[in-house]
Design a protein around this motif. Structure first.
Motif, mmCIF file in Angstrom:
data_model
loop_
_atom_site.group_PDB
_atom_site.id
_atom_site.type_symbol
_atom_site.label_atom_id
_atom_site.label_comp_id
_atom_site.label_asym_id
_atom_site.label_seq_id
_atom_site.Cartn_x
_atom_site.Cartn_y
_atom_site.Cartn_z
ATOM 1 N N ASP A 8 0.874 -1.170 0.000
ATOM 2 C CA ASP A 8 0.000 0.000 0.000
ATOM 3 C C ASP A 8 0.912 1.222 0.000
ATOM 4 O OD1 ASP A 8 -2.685 1.186 0.142
ATOM 5 O OD2 ASP A 8 -1.917 2.000 2.027
ATOM 6 N N SER A 10 2.026 5.096 -0.261
ATOM 7 C CA SER A 10 1.684 6.507 -0.101
ATOM 8 C C SER A 10 2.952 7.297 -0.420
ATOM 9 C CB SER A 10 1.170 6.801 1.309
ATOM 10 O OG SER A 10 2.158 6.501 2.266
ATOM 11 N N THR A 14 5.438 3.180 2.662
ATOM 12 C CA THR A 14 4.719 2.077 2.036
ATOM 13 C C THR A 14 4.527 0.984 3.074
ATOM 14 O OG1 THR A 14 5.652 2.547 -0.136
ATOM 15 C CG2 THR A 14 4.804 0.331 0.219
ATOM 16 N N GLU A 55 -0.752 -1.228 -5.968
ATOM 17 C CA GLU A 55 -1.903 -0.486 -6.472
ATOM 18 C C GLU A 55 -1.428 0.640 -7.390
ATOM 19 O OE1 GLU A 55 -6.019 1.334 -4.597
ATOM 20 O OE2 GLU A 55 -4.319 0.912 -3.305
ATOM 21 N N THR A 79 -6.908 0.454 -9.598
ATOM 22 C CA THR A 79 -7.255 1.159 -8.363
ATOM 23 C C THR A 79 -8.730 1.030 -8.009
ATOM 24 O OG1 THR A 79 -5.529 2.730 -8.905
ATOM 25 C CG2 THR A 79 -7.074 3.388 -7.214
ATOM 26 N N ARG A 83 -10.121 -0.648 -4.679
ATOM 27 C CA ARG A 83 -10.861 0.179 -3.718
ATOM 28 C C ARG A 83 -12.218 -0.435 -3.399
ATOM 29 N NH1 ARG A 83 -11.194 5.301 -6.178
ATOM 30 N NH2 ARG A 83 -9.033 5.605 -5.561
ATOM 31 N N LEU A 86 -11.546 -3.384 -1.013
ATOM 32 C CA LEU A 86 -11.030 -2.975 0.300
ATOM 33 C C LEU A 86 -12.011 -2.082 1.063
ATOM 34 C CD1 LEU A 86 -7.312 -2.267 -0.629
ATOM 35 C CD2 LEU A 86 -8.258 -4.309 0.462
ATOM 36 N N LYS A 92 -10.135 1.110 7.890
ATOM 37 C CA LYS A 92 -9.396 1.358 6.641
ATOM 38 C C LYS A 92 -8.089 2.066 6.994
ATOM 39 C CE LYS A 92 -9.796 2.472 1.915
ATOM 40 N NZ LYS A 92 -8.448 2.041 1.668
ATOM 41 N N ASP A 94 -3.580 1.933 6.229
ATOM 42 C CA ASP A 94 -2.577 1.474 5.266
ATOM 43 C C ASP A 94 -2.181 0.028 5.540
ATOM 44 O OD1 ASP A 94 -2.649 3.969 4.134
ATOM 45 O OD2 ASP A 94 -0.802 4.673 5.080
ATOM 46 N N ASP A 97 -4.969 -2.206 4.387
ATOM 47 C CA ASP A 97 -4.991 -2.219 2.917
ATOM 48 C C ASP A 97 -3.903 -3.133 2.369
ATOM 49 O OD1 ASP A 97 -7.123 -0.519 2.912
ATOM 50 O OD2 ASP A 97 -6.009 1.234 2.193
ATOM 51 N N ALA A 98 -2.706 -3.086 2.947
ATOM 52 C CA ALA A 98 -1.614 -3.958 2.511
ATOM 53 C C ALA A 98 -1.981 -5.425 2.748
ATOM 54 C CB ALA A 98 -0.322 -3.601 3.244
ATOM 55 N N ILE A 101 -4.518 -6.370 0.020
ATOM 56 C CA ILE A 101 -3.861 -6.541 -1.285
ATOM 57 C C ILE A 101 -3.104 -7.860 -1.327
ATOM 58 C CG2 ILE A 101 -2.106 -5.598 -2.829
ATOM 59 C CD1 ILE A 101 -2.943 -2.788 -1.792
#
Length: 157
Positions: A8, A10, A14, A55, A79, A83, A86, A92, A94, A97-98, A101
């Motif tokens: 994930d 940013s 990450t 992503e 994406t 999204r 997720l 929610k 990071d 989210d990882a 994924i």
């Protein structure tokens, strides 16, 4: 034993989640969003990656090319699809989210996105700039009298 990773990404950090083939979390870590930091985690010889999910986003082309150059099985995923899947999570973050994924990579629930090479992006940029320059009116085209006519009339007198 095969492993799957979810990244994930940013701007600054990450979140990385690595799971095994049965879905058990092997490692979770936050690293800087730079290829060297990610490679330090992902090139560990203890892991045999089958898929690494990334992503699509502003940094994805840069990170994708670095990870693919290191011969890792990286996949850039769509994406909107990611999204939508997720979004069902309660928290929610990071980190979550990882995790999501990584689990999607393990289950094969993803839509891959084609990532253009750096060479093709540079070529596209050159062609776009060329088209813009051709469309822009130049000072020579804006004059009503051709420039050579004024030079000839000055020279003749």
């Amino acid at each position: 034993m095969d492993h799957f990773a979810g990244l994930d990404v940013s701007v600054k950090e990450t979140s990385v989640c690595i799971v095994d083939d049965v879905g058990k979390i092997v490692r979770e870590v936050k690293v800087a969003s730079e290829p060297e930091a990610l490679l330090a985690v992902l090139k560990n010889p203890a892991y045999h990656f089958k898929r690494i999910g990334l992503e699509a986003g502003p940094l994805s082309q840069w990170l994708y090319s670095a990870l693919a150059g290191a011969e890792l099985p990286v996949i850039c995923v769509e994406t909107r699809h990611m999204r939508a899947v997720l979004k069902a999570q309660i928290n929610k973050t990071d980190r979550n989210d990882a995790r999501g994924i990584a689990q999607m990579m393990r289950a094969g629930l993803y839509r891959p996105v084609h990532v253009k090479t750096l060479r093709s992006q540079k070529l596209r940029m050159l062609l776009t700039h060329r088209k813009l320059l051709q469309a822009r009116p130049s000072p020579l085209r804006m004059t009503s009298v051709p420039p050579y006519a004024t030079l000839v009339s000055r020279w003749a007198s």
